[in-house]
Design an enzyme around this catalytic site. Sequence first.
Site, short mmCIF file in Angstrom:
data_model
loop_
_atom_site.label_atom_id
_atom_site.label_comp_id
_atom_site.label_asym_id
_atom_site.label_seq_id
_atom_site.Cartn_x
_atom_site.Cartn_y
_atom_site.Cartn_z
N ASP A 1 25.93 1.76 35.97
CA ASP A 1 26.04 2.90 35.08
C ASP A 1 26.34 4.13 35.95
OD1 ASP A 1 25.62 4.53 32.69
OD2 ASP A 1 23.72 5.09 33.60
N ASP B 1 25.90 8.09 34.93
CA ASP B 1 24.94 9.20 34.82
C ASP B 1 23.51 8.69 34.98
OD1 ASP B 1 26.68 11.64 33.58
OD2 ASP B 1 27.34 9.72 32.75
N ASP C 1 19.99 2.99 34.30
CA ASP C 1 18.74 3.74 34.18
C ASP C 1 18.33 3.97 32.74
OD1 ASP C 1 20.92 5.68 33.78
OD2 ASP C 1 19.34 7.20 33.81
#
Length: 218
Positions: A12, A14, A170
């Site tokens: 991922d 961001d 995250d």
Amino acid sequence: MSLPIPRVILFDLDGTLADTAPDLAAAMNRVRKDRGLEETPYEQLRPHTSAGARGLIGAAFGLKPGDLGFNELRDGFLDHYAAALAVNSTLFDGIPALLRDLRERNLGWGVVTNKAARFTDPLVRLIGLGDADCVISGDTTAHPKPHPEPLLEAARRLNVAPHECWYVGDDLRDIQAGQAAGMATIAAAWGYCGATEPGSWAADALIDTPIQLLALLP
């Protein structure tokens, strides 16, 4: 549990590879300033940045998609963000060293994000991720995460089977997408993580720093 041997590590963007919260929060607060409102504290916005406009508008205005005024706020936020993508955004500590190590091990790596390509494509170049083997944005396929299609598209582009990929993220939807795609999943506890604890996501592994990923490799 024992993780399958990977050929590719997908990440991922961001909150996993890059700390983009400062610029995302700044764009959201410019929307508030446009309306004569005080800024929302950065600490209040930061945990919601992995959810993009939806999460930030929820935190700053208490609105959700479908609510009156949401689309106008979203459009204003995206315009402000496009004008200042990488003022204070940086790679997390340990990410450059991790990516160098993956190259030395002859492992591929790529980016799979829900951020739209109009933001992703310039951002990855500006913050030092321009040599990714693939970049899949939120509008590359018909469905964003937690649908598995973006991850499956990354595997197709890299000519690997899904089970030969690990996905690191995250946010709960990252883990859900990876599981649905048949990939091993790694929860990045250094990221934004949203409203739930990473330990509750049922990921295959949980790591606190980027470099800890290397200890999971065979």
